[in-house]
Enzyme design. Structure first.
Site, PDB file in Angstrom:
ATOM      1  N   LYS A 137      -4.101  -9.854  -6.639  1.00  0.00           N
ATOM      2  CA  LYS A 137      -5.149 -10.323  -5.788  1.00  0.00           C
ATOM      3  C   LYS A 137      -6.246  -9.269  -6.461  1.00  0.00           C
ATOM      4  O   LYS A 137      -6.076  -7.868  -6.709  1.00  0.00           O
ATOM      5  CB  LYS A 137      -5.182 -10.159  -4.305  1.00  0.00           C
ATOM      6  N   LYS A 141       0.791  -1.314   0.025  1.00  0.00           N
ATOM      7  CA  LYS A 141       0.132  -0.039  -0.081  1.00  0.00           C
ATOM      8  C   LYS A 141       1.039   1.258  -0.037  1.00  0.00           C
ATOM      9  O   LYS A 141       0.402   2.194  -0.643  1.00  0.00           O
ATOM     10  CB  LYS A 141      -0.871   0.082   1.158  1.00  0.00           C
ATOM     11  N   LYS A 154     -10.812  -4.335  -4.325  1.00  0.00           N
ATOM     12  CA  LYS A 154     -11.702  -3.605  -4.320  1.00  0.00           C
ATOM     13  C   LYS A 154     -11.457  -2.108  -4.802  1.00  0.00           C
ATOM     14  O   LYS A 154     -12.493  -1.496  -5.159  1.00  0.00           O
ATOM     15  CB  LYS A 154     -12.743  -3.818  -3.305  1.00  0.00           C
TER      16      LYS A 154
HETATM   17  N1  AQP Z   1      -8.879 -11.325  -3.693  1.00  0.00           N
HETATM   18  C1  AQP Z   1      -9.308 -11.601  -2.380  1.00  0.00           C
HETATM   19  N2  AQP Z   1      -9.578 -12.915  -2.142  1.00  0.00           N
HETATM   20  C2  AQP Z   1      -9.890 -13.446  -1.239  1.00  0.00           C
HETATM   21  N3  AQP Z   1     -10.276 -12.758  -0.146  1.00  0.00           N
HETATM   22  C3  AQP Z   1     -10.218 -11.460  -0.283  1.00  0.00           C
HETATM   23  N4  AQP Z   1     -10.187 -10.252   0.791  1.00  0.00           N
HETATM   24  C4  AQP Z   1     -10.001  -9.409   0.086  1.00  0.00           C
HETATM   25  N5  AQP Z   1      -9.482  -9.362  -1.030  1.00  0.00           N
HETATM   26  C5  AQP Z   1      -9.735 -10.972  -1.187  1.00  0.00           C
HETATM   27  C6  AQP Z   1     -10.810 -10.573   2.122  1.00  0.00           C
HETATM   28  O1  AQP Z   1     -11.892  -9.808   2.262  1.00  0.00           O
HETATM   29  C7  AQP Z   1     -12.024  -8.923   3.612  1.00  0.00           C
HETATM   30  C8  AQP Z   1     -11.906  -7.592   3.450  1.00  0.00           C
HETATM   31  O2  AQP Z   1     -10.630  -6.949   3.305  1.00  0.00           O
HETATM   32  P1  AQP Z   1     -10.264  -5.487   3.294  1.00  0.00           P
HETATM   33  O3  AQP Z   1     -11.170  -4.935   3.621  1.00  0.00           O
HETATM   34  O4  AQP Z   1      -8.913  -5.395   3.729  1.00  0.00           O
HETATM   35  O5  AQP Z   1     -10.580  -5.369   1.678  1.00  0.00           O
HETATM   36  P2  AQP Z   1      -9.271  -5.686   0.563  1.00  0.00           P
HETATM   37  O6  AQP Z   1     -10.240  -6.065  -0.666  1.00  0.00           O
HETATM   38  O7  AQP Z   1      -8.289  -6.763   0.940  1.00  0.00           O
HETATM   39  O8  AQP Z   1      -8.813  -4.180   0.080  1.00  0.00           O
HETATM   40  P3  AQP Z   1      -8.101  -3.593  -1.171  1.00  0.00           P
HETATM   41  O9  AQP Z   1      -8.490  -4.805  -2.149  1.00  0.00           O
HETATM   42  O10 AQP Z   1      -6.650  -4.242  -0.710  1.00  0.00           O
HETATM   43  O11 AQP Z   1      -8.718  -2.458  -1.684  1.00  0.00           O
HETATM   44  P4  AQP Z   1      -8.135  -1.173  -0.798  1.00  0.00           P
HETATM   45  O12 AQP Z   1      -7.088  -1.015  -1.540  1.00  0.00           O
HETATM   46  O13 AQP Z   1      -9.457  -0.322  -1.048  1.00  0.00           O
HETATM   47  O14 AQP Z   1      -7.667  -1.356   0.588  1.00  0.00           O
HETATM   48  C9  AQP Z   1     -10.700  -9.617   4.459  1.00  0.00           C
HETATM   49  O15 AQP Z   1     -11.038 -10.765   5.081  1.00  0.00           O
HETATM   50  C10 AQP Z   1      -9.861 -10.093   3.269  1.00  0.00           C
HETATM   51  O16 AQP Z   1      -9.003 -11.017   3.570  1.00  0.00           O
END
Ligand code: AQP
Length: 331
Positions: free
Chosen positions: A196, A114, A199
Site C-alpha cells: 500500500k 507495524k 505516508k
Molecule cells: N494507500 C491507501 N489507499 C487508500 N486509503 C488509504 N489510507 C491510508 N493509506 C491508504 C486511509 O487513510 C486514512 C488515514 O490512515 P492512517 O492515519 O492510518 O495513515 P496511513 O497512511 O495508513 O499510515 P501509514 O501509511 O501506515 O503510515 P504510518 O507508517 O506513518 O502509520 C485511513 O482512512 C486509511 O484507510
C-alpha cells in the site's frame, strides 16, 4: 446538533498526507460533509506509537489540519480538531481496553505489519491502537466512518467491542458502518505496487504527497513501476498498471473499464503522463488553498479551538453515560 447522521474519521500525523489518504478517505470526507454532521480529527494520540520529534510533530499536526481544510473540509460547519485536545478519547480507550481480548488484538494485520517494521519498539500502544480507534469512533455515536480498506479490520473490531459492551450494559453505543470507496480504497506504492502507498515510506518516490508540486508529481509517475508487456489492461499480475488505472478512475469518477477504453492502444509513457496530469489538476487547488491558509494562523487556531470545544461537549455526554453504566460515582 440537528438530526443528520454523524461521520467520524481521522488521519494520524505521521509522514505526509498521500494520494492514498486523499482517495481512500479525505475526498469522501469532502463529498459527504454536506449530508452529515462531520467530526474530523488529526489523531495525534495515535502517532506516538512510533517515536516522534516534538518540534516536528507540532508542525506536522498543524500542517495536517490545514491540509484537511485545503482539501475542502469546511472547518466552521464541521468539527475539526486535535485528538489530544479531547481527553475523553484516552479515557474511553482505557475502558474499552477492558472489554477487548488479547487474542482479538493479536489478529490485527496492521499490528503484525507495524511490529515487524518497528521491531525495536513494539510498545503496548501499537498493540492497543485499534482500541483507541474504537474509542474515537464510539465517543461520538458515529453512524459512518469513511476510511480506506486497510482500516476495515479495525472497524470490524470496533463494532465487536461496541456490541459486547452493549450486550452487558444496554444500548450505550451506536454501531457504526464503514464507508469505503469503490475506486481508490487501496492505493498502492508507485515503487512497489504490491504494497500500500504509505505516508511513512522512506522511499519518497513510492508516494505522492498531496502538497507535491506539478514537476514532482510528473517525475514520480514517470518512474512508477509497471511491467514489460506493454498492454494497458486491468488484470491479475499487472499490479503497477492496475494501480495507475485505479488512481485515474478514482480521480475522474469513472469505472476501470471506462479508463481502460480511454487508453486503448496507447503506450505506457503517454498513459503515465495522462495519469500524472489528472492528479496534478486534482491537487492544484489543494496546494493553492494550503498556501493561503498558511498565512492565516489565527483563523486556524480559531477552527481547532472551537472544534475541540464542540467535540468535548459531545464526547463528555457519551462518557458520562458510560460512567453511570459502569457504576462510577457521579461527580
Ligand atoms: N494507500 C491507501 N489507499 C487508500 N486509503 C488509504 N489510507 C491510508 N493509506 C491508504 C486511509 O487513510 C486514512 C488515514 O490512515 P492512517 O492515519 O492510518 O495513515 P496511513 O497512511 O495508513 O499510515 P501509514 O501509511 O501506515 O503510515 P504510518 O507508517 O506513518 O502509520 C485511513 O482512512 C486509511 O484507510
Amino acid at each position: 446538533m440537528d438530526d443528520k447522521k454523524i461521520i467520524f474519521s481521522g488521519i494520524q500525523p505521521t509522514g505526509c498526507i498521500t494520494l492514498g489518504n486523499y482517495l481512500g478517505a479525505l475526498k469522501n470526507w469532502v463529498n459527504l460533509q454536506k449530508d452529515y454532521n462531520c467530526i474530523f480529527s488529526v489523531v495525534d494520540l495515535h502517532s506516538i506509537t512510533v517515536r516522534q520529534d516534538p518540534t516536528e510533530l507540532r508542525k506536522r499536526c498543524m500542517s495536517f489540519l490545514m491540509q484537511y481544510l485545503a482539501c475542502g473540509i469546511d472547518g466552521e460547519e464541521n468539527i475539526v480538531y486535535f485528538q489530544s485536545h479531547v481527553s475523553a478519547h484516552a479515557e474511553l480507550s482505557w475502558i474499552l481496553n477492558c472489554y477487548t481480548y488479547m487474542g482479538e488484538l493479536s489478529r490485527m494485520t496492521q499490528f503484525k505489519d507495524k511490529s515487524s517494521k518497528h521491531a525495536d519498539n513494539i510498545n503496548a500502544g501499537l498493540f492497543t491502537y485499534p482500541v483507541l480507534m474504537a474509542a474515537d469512533i464510539l465517543l461520538y455515536q458515529t453512524d459512518l466512518v469513511p476510511v480506506g480498506i486497510d482500516q476495515k479490520q479495525h472497524l470490524e473490531l470496533c463494532c465487536d467491542i461496541a456490541k459486547r459492551f452493549n450486550g452487558v450494559y444496554g444500548d450505550v453505543f451506536k454501531i457504526p458502518q464503514g464507508y469505503i470507496p469503490k475506486e481508490g480504497a487501496r492505493v498502492m506504492s508507485l515503487q512497489d505496487p504490491t504494497s500500500k502507498m504509505s505516508k511513512s515510506d522512506p522511499n519518497v518516490n513510492g508516494f505522492i504527497s498531496i502538497l507535491d508540486d506539478a514537476d514532482t508529481i510528473r517525475r514520480k509517475f514517470k518512474r512508477a513501476v509497471t511491467d514489460s508487456d506493454g498492454e494497458i489492461a486491468y488484470r491479475e499480475g499487472k499490479d503497477g498498471i492496475n494501480n495507475l488505472l485505479s488512481i485515474y478512475s478514482a480521480i475522474t469518477n469513472q469505472t476501470i473499464d471506462e479508463s481502460v477504453n480511454e487508453f486503448a492502444g496507447l503506450g505506457y509513457g503517454v498513459f503515465k503522463e495522462r495519469v500524472a496530469e489528472a492528479v496534478i489538476e486534482e491537487l492544484r487547488p489543494v496546494r493553492e488553498k494550503y498556501d493561503e491558509l498558511s498565512k492565516n494562523k489565527d483563523y486556524i487556531k480559531q477552527i481547532y479551538t472551537e472544534g475541540a470545544k464542540r467535540a468535548n461537549y459531545l464526547a463528555s455526554k457519551t462518557l458520562r453515560k458510560i460512567h453511570r453504566k459502569l457504576g462510577y460515582v457521579d461527580r
